[in-house]
Design a protein around this motif. Structure first.
Motif, PDB file in Angstrom:
ATOM      1  N   ILE A 131     -13.138   9.152 -24.513  1.00 46.00           N
ATOM      2  CA  ILE A 131     -15.090   9.221 -23.364  1.00 46.00           C
ATOM      3  C   ILE A 131     -15.112   8.290 -22.613  1.00 46.00           C
ATOM      4  CG2 ILE A 131     -17.419   8.037 -23.548  1.00 46.00           C
ATOM      5  CD1 ILE A 131     -17.453   8.976 -27.405  1.00 46.00           C
ATOM      6  N   VAL A 132     -14.726   6.864 -22.835  1.00 48.50           N
ATOM      7  CA  VAL A 132     -14.551   6.682 -21.530  1.00 48.50           C
ATOM      8  C   VAL A 132     -13.570   7.133 -20.257  1.00 48.50           C
ATOM      9  CG1 VAL A 132     -13.525   4.422 -20.381  1.00 48.50           C
ATOM     10  CG2 VAL A 132     -14.425   4.052 -22.398  1.00 48.50           C
ATOM     11  N   MET A 158     -10.077   0.089 -13.652  1.00 50.64           N
ATOM     12  CA  MET A 158     -11.791   0.519 -13.573  1.00 50.64           C
ATOM     13  C   MET A 158     -12.270   0.623 -14.805  1.00 50.64           C
ATOM     14  SD  MET A 158     -12.439   1.182 -10.543  1.00 50.64           S
ATOM     15  CE  MET A 158     -14.316   1.969 -10.763  1.00 50.64           C
ATOM     16  N   SER A 159     -10.852   1.149 -16.363  1.00 49.34           N
ATOM     17  CA  SER A 159     -11.465   1.535 -17.210  1.00 49.34           C
ATOM     18  C   SER A 159     -12.320   0.407 -17.888  1.00 49.34           C
ATOM     19  CB  SER A 159     -10.927   2.219 -18.053  1.00 49.34           C
ATOM     20  OG  SER A 159     -10.601   3.305 -17.116  1.00 49.34           O
ATOM     21  N   LYS A 160     -11.505  -0.827 -17.921  1.00 49.81           N
ATOM     22  CA  LYS A 160     -11.623  -1.942 -18.521  1.00 49.81           C
ATOM     23  C   LYS A 160     -13.164  -3.071 -18.242  1.00 49.81           C
ATOM     24  CE  LYS A 160      -6.714  -2.612 -20.066  1.00 49.81           C
ATOM     25  NZ  LYS A 160      -5.495  -3.546 -20.470  1.00 49.81           N
ATOM     26  N   SER A 161     -12.955  -3.213 -16.689  1.00 50.44           N
ATOM     27  CA  SER A 161     -13.759  -3.777 -15.659  1.00 50.44           C
ATOM     28  C   SER A 161     -15.582  -3.251 -15.846  1.00 50.44           C
ATOM     29  CB  SER A 161     -13.623  -4.313 -14.487  1.00 50.44           C
ATOM     30  OG  SER A 161     -11.879  -5.233 -14.936  1.00 50.44           O
ATOM     31  N   TYR A 162     -15.317  -1.911 -15.750  1.00 52.58           N
ATOM     32  CA  TYR A 162     -16.507  -0.851 -14.842  1.00 52.58           C
ATOM     33  C   TYR A 162     -16.435   0.137 -15.890  1.00 52.58           C
ATOM     34  CZ  TYR A 162     -15.882  -3.204 -10.736  1.00 52.58           C
ATOM     35  OH  TYR A 162     -15.399  -3.620  -9.890  1.00 52.58           O
ATOM     36  N   LEU A 163     -15.801   0.793 -16.764  1.00 50.68           N
ATOM     37  CA  LEU A 163     -16.350   1.559 -18.071  1.00 50.68           C
ATOM     38  C   LEU A 163     -16.165   0.597 -19.315  1.00 50.68           C
ATOM     39  CD1 LEU A 163     -14.434   4.520 -16.293  1.00 50.68           C
ATOM     40  CD2 LEU A 163     -16.843   3.605 -16.588  1.00 50.68           C
ATOM     41  N   LYS A 164     -15.722  -0.205 -18.908  1.00 53.33           N
ATOM     42  CA  LYS A 164     -15.756  -1.355 -20.654  1.00 53.33           C
ATOM     43  C   LYS A 164     -15.120  -0.943 -21.853  1.00 53.33           C
ATOM     44  CE  LYS A 164     -18.790  -3.791 -18.206  1.00 53.33           C
ATOM     45  NZ  LYS A 164     -19.374  -4.809 -18.124  1.00 53.33           N
ATOM     46  N   LEU A 165     -13.915  -0.514 -21.745  1.00 52.53           N
ATOM     47  CA  LEU A 165     -13.267   0.128 -22.295  1.00 52.53           C
ATOM     48  C   LEU A 165     -12.473  -0.816 -23.261  1.00 52.53           C
ATOM     49  CD1 LEU A 165     -11.304   2.051 -23.063  1.00 52.53           C
ATOM     50  CD2 LEU A 165      -9.523   1.442 -22.085  1.00 52.53           C
ATOM     51  N   VAL A 194       2.171  14.361  -9.027  1.00 49.71           N
ATOM     52  CA  VAL A 194       3.205  14.103  -9.746  1.00 49.71           C
ATOM     53  C   VAL A 194       2.179  13.492 -11.141  1.00 49.71           C
ATOM     54  CG1 VAL A 194       4.128  12.883  -8.490  1.00 49.71           C
ATOM     55  CG2 VAL A 194       2.251  11.978  -8.774  1.00 49.71           C
ATOM     56  N   PHE A 195       3.576  13.654 -12.562  1.00 55.46           N
ATOM     57  CA  PHE A 195       2.560  12.206 -13.515  1.00 55.46           C
ATOM     58  C   PHE A 195       3.021  11.021 -13.573  1.00 55.46           C
ATOM     59  CE2 PHE A 195       3.904  16.788 -15.715  1.00 55.46           C
ATOM     60  CZ  PHE A 195       2.615  17.475 -15.378  1.00 55.46           C
ATOM     61  N   ILE A 196       2.517  10.719 -14.011  1.00 53.21           N
ATOM     62  CA  ILE A 196       2.838   9.054 -13.525  1.00 53.21           C
ATOM     63  C   ILE A 196       1.999   8.833 -15.466  1.00 53.21           C
ATOM     64  CG2 ILE A 196       1.078   6.826 -12.787  1.00 53.21           C
ATOM     65  CD1 ILE A 196       0.181   8.432 -10.769  1.00 53.21           C
ATOM     66  N   VAL A 197       2.661   7.641 -15.727  1.00 48.79           N
ATOM     67  CA  VAL A 197       2.858   7.071 -17.587  1.00 48.79           C
ATOM     68  C   VAL A 197       2.987   5.515 -17.231  1.00 48.79           C
ATOM     69  CG1 VAL A 197       5.415   7.259 -17.754  1.00 48.79           C
ATOM     70  CG2 VAL A 197       3.873   7.517 -19.567  1.00 48.79           C
ATOM     71  N   ASP A 198       2.024   5.458 -17.757  1.00 46.67           N
ATOM     72  CA  ASP A 198       2.480   3.599 -18.085  1.00 46.67           C
ATOM     73  C   ASP A 198       1.045   2.846 -19.112  1.00 46.67           C
ATOM     74  OD1 ASP A 198       2.404   0.549 -16.797  1.00 46.67           O
ATOM     75  OD2 ASP A 198       1.653   0.913 -15.607  1.00 46.67           O
ATOM     76  N   ASP A 199       1.561   1.778 -20.291  1.00 48.22           N
ATOM     77  CA  ASP A 199       1.040   1.295 -20.952  1.00 48.22           C
ATOM     78  C   ASP A 199       0.193   0.186 -20.634  1.00 48.22           C
ATOM     79  OD1 ASP A 199       2.907  -0.128 -20.392  1.00 48.22           O
ATOM     80  OD2 ASP A 199       3.286  -0.831 -22.035  1.00 48.22           O
ATOM     81  N   SER A 200      -0.820  -0.294 -21.425  1.00 45.94           N
ATOM     82  CA  SER A 200      -2.049  -1.354 -20.787  1.00 45.94           C
ATOM     83  C   SER A 200      -1.952  -1.581 -22.265  1.00 45.94           C
ATOM     84  CB  SER A 200      -3.094  -0.456 -20.125  1.00 45.94           C
ATOM     85  OG  SER A 200      -3.741  -2.283 -19.243  1.00 45.94           O
ATOM     86  N   LEU A 201      -2.777  -3.231 -22.322  1.00 47.67           N
ATOM     87  CA  LEU A 201      -3.563  -4.030 -23.651  1.00 47.67           C
ATOM     88  C   LEU A 201      -4.017  -3.708 -23.770  1.00 47.67           C
ATOM     89  CD1 LEU A 201      -2.480  -5.667 -25.891  1.00 47.67           C
ATOM     90  CD2 LEU A 201      -3.492  -7.465 -24.387  1.00 47.67           C
TER      91      LEU A 201
END
Length: 367
Positions: free
Chosen positions: A278-279, A253-260, A21-28
């Motif tokens: 890069i993230v 994961m991207s925000k909490s651990y990879l510091k996005l 499947v493709f999945i699309v969503d947005d985040s702040l």
């Protein structure tokens, strides 16, 4: 890069019948303390239910149910000029890719969604459905996705001015639920109904199935899922939509651990896009490493050799090994006499079907 990893590393690990499947969503993409960042805007945070400074990070990803890989993204500013706190850099050459990305950032999110989907399909990424939340679940958007020969599975939100065609009537979601027959008892799937959601540009009518599911959080409410694949069973609609949760894990994961949006602070729109890319690449590396560590098929030919060895063990041999382990356990752990152990084994065999008795008769006599 994601498309090459999917086609060369992930797809060979799964069966051809598996649903990708493709999945699309947005985040702040938060820049709450910034004042002079290019295309900075006031965007609505769905988690905090308030406006904040930053961008909407619209992300398109791919999943087979176990592995999630991001495919494309766009840092959206705001379609309304009144919500933009900073403008575009006027010195950018209009022939460059940077200018195209900036123009894309001020387009409507549903239009950008379709552009991301086209770019992903151009790289021949295998997927049967597009999953998304209720924020994009409008009939016009679903019809445009169907024009790209792709089915949709999405959550629906009860909106009074969004109608569905049912038995010659135009009903919103609440009235539609009230007019259909529900299952009795404590069924998890309450009802399902086929509706119309308009026509394509060629005049073809688009049909969709709406599945009403019991909401576990409350006793009296329900949730609604829509799919344009009307032949898909209700249980499969719910199961496939469950794969959408992997993109939420990706954001966390991207925000909490990879510091996005935290490890790099720049004012240029190009620098923010580069930092985000890069993230995402680091997440792809971690996701691929996780799949290699969990999926036994990644050890190559050794996996199939092990499978062949396991298949060579017959049912009779397996039963013999089980009885031997049981006899050893009764003697060593429970310290039963040999006559008592033999009586228990004979009682167990005597209550088995004749099919097993015939194959265990020789084994029991020898032991």
């Amino acid at each position: 890069m994601s498309s090459q990893i999917i086609r060369s590393r992930i797809v060979p690990l799964t069966d051809e019948k598996r649903i990708n499947v493709f999945i699309v969503d947005d985040s702040l993409f938060s820049r709450s303390r910034s004042k002079s960042v290019e295309l900075l805007a006031r965007v609505f945070d769905h988690v905090k239910h308030r406006y904040d400074r930053g961008f909407r990070m619209l992300t398109l990803g791919w999943s087979d149910g176990n592995t999630f890989l991001p495919l494309a993204f766009s840092l959206l500013s705001s379609e309304k000029e009144s919500n933009r706190l900073c403008g575009m850099n006027d010195s950018i050459d209009k022939r460059t890719n940077g200018y195209r990305l900036r123009k894309e950032a001020i387009h409507k999110s549903t239009d950008v969604l379709l552009d991301l989907l086209k770019s992903a399909r151009a790289y021949m990424v295998p997927a049967s459905y597009l999953l998304f939340d209720s924020w994009f679940a409008f009939p016009a958007v679903i019809r445009k996705i169907r024009e790209q020969k792709l089915h949709t599975i999405c959550m629906l939100k009860s909106m009074p001015k969004v109608y569905y065609d049912y038995q010659g009537q135009k009903l919103n979601l609440n009235k539609l639920y009230a007019n259909i027959r529900k299952k009795r008892g404590r069924a998890k799937i309450l009802a399902s109904v086929t509706v119309g959601i308009g026509q394509l540009e060629g005049g073809e009518q688009v049909s969709a199935k709406i599945v009403f599911v019991r909401d576990r959080r409350t006793k009296k409410k329900w949730l609604a899922l829509l799919t344009t694949d009307t032949e898909l069973p209700d249980e499969e609609v719910v199961r496939i939509y469950g794969k959408r949760w992997s993109i939420e894990v990706f954001f966390k994961m991207s925000k909490s651990y990879l510091k996005l949006a935290k490890e790099f602070q720049g004012r240029s729109y190009d620098s923010m896009v580069a930092s985000t890319a890069i993230v995402f690449i680091r997440y792809i590396m971690l996701s691929l490493e996780s799949r290699n560590g969990e999926d036994l098929r990644t050890i190559g030919q050794l996996f199939y050799i092990c499978c062949d060895e396991l298949k060579d063990i017959s049912l009779t041999e397996a039963l013999q090994k089980l009885l031997t382990l049981l006899e050893r356990f009764l003697g060593e752990r429970l310290q039963l006499a040999e006559q008592e152990i033999r009586r228990l084994i004979d009682y167990l065999i005597g209550n088995l079907p004749s099919f097993f008795k015939e194959r265990l008769a020789i084994c029991c006599c020898e032991s």
